[in-house]
Design a protein around this motif. Structure first.
Motif: not given
Length: 267
Positions: A153-159, A132-148, A111-115
């Motif tokens: 959205x406008x001919x482009x996948x939400x991912x 916040x992560x940068x303060x610790x020398x860390x980076x963040x990432x995101x991992x997909x499933x099928x719904x993204x 429900x966070x990928x509908x618009x």
């Protein structure tokens, strides 16, 4: 949260390439019974890196087992999107203490990928976590499933909308592409990786008929996904072997998957 450090793993000639890892969720039942023994089995297969998940990732027990076998945890899965700064600080401090430099959020609900506004809100939360992560020398990432990928959205996948927005507001945020769920979502994983380019720092490699039934997943090389072409589309990305589930023994599938990567010159 514990802060026992885990030293970076060193690759020996007998071990798999440091570009190959395994998502520990694959062998979660074995870990629940015996953390040390399960890590020892993975070390015997030749893994120099693993990708921990959940509370186990931050436990002293896992840290000790990985240190004993000189196994690194360059990435880990933790839910953090939308967390407050105090929770983020604690998480990233603990990750950094273990030598993990990329913390990946593995799931936000469909429900966070509908618009486009929904997706931009996810991007904003990832950007806030990255600060916040940068303060610790860390980076963040995101991992997909099928719904993204199923949300277009406008001919482009939400991912890809997410990737485009991150490139604008937080280029330090990276992506881990689960190539199997991309296929389940109706997209070509090779073409997607080519479009995403350097934003992708890790791949989840799994195989099967690309159905939503996780029991259909099999060892690499025994399903329908073009594993070699997928790796070639993101040659610098960490190659993380994973099965969400399977009708066969998942530990055997991990071993067979690693053997397949080696046979194809991909490990």
């Amino acid at each position: 949260m514990s802060t026992t450090p885990t030293p970076a793993g060193q690759t020996a000639d007998s071990r798999a390439s440091s570009q190959v890892s395994v998502q520990l969720y694959t062998v979660r039942e074995a870990l629940a019974d015996d953390v040390a023994g399960t890590v020892a089995r993975l070390a015997a297969l030749g893994f120099a890196s693993v990708e921990p998940f959940g509370p186990l990732a931050l436990s002293d027990e896992l840290a000790s087992a990985l240190a004993e076998h000189d196994i690194a945890a360059p990435t880990m899965h933790q839910r953090f999107v939308g967390s407050d700064d105090d929770a983020l600080d604690a998480l990233f401090a603990a990750a950094a203490a273990r030598g993990t430099r990329t913390v990946i959020d593995p799931f936000t609900p469909p429900d966070r990928w509908g618009t486009r506004e929904d997706v931009e809100a996810v991007a904003a939360e990832l950007a806030a976590a990255a600060a916040v992560a940068a303060r610790h020398g860390v980076r963040v990432g995101y991992h997909n499933h099928a719904h993204e990928l199923q949300s277009v959205l406008d001919a482009t996948t939400a991912f890809e909308v997410l990737a485009q927005r991150l490139a604008e507001v937080a280029p330090e945020v990276v992506l881990e592409v689960d190539t199997y769920w991309v296929a389940v979502g109706g997209q070509d994983p090779v073409a997607l990786l080519q479009r995403l380019g350097d934003q992708v720092v890790a791949l989840h490699l799994k195989d099967g008929p690309a159905t939503a039934d996780v029991l259909d997943q099999v060892a690499l090389g025994r399903g329908s996904l073009p594993v070699a072409e997928i790796v070639a589309a993101a040659p610098s990305a960490l190659r993380v072997i994973e099965l969400d589930d399977s009708r066969g023994d998942r530990f055997t599938a991990v071993a067979d998957g690693l053997a397949h990567l080696r046979a194809e010159g991909l490990a």
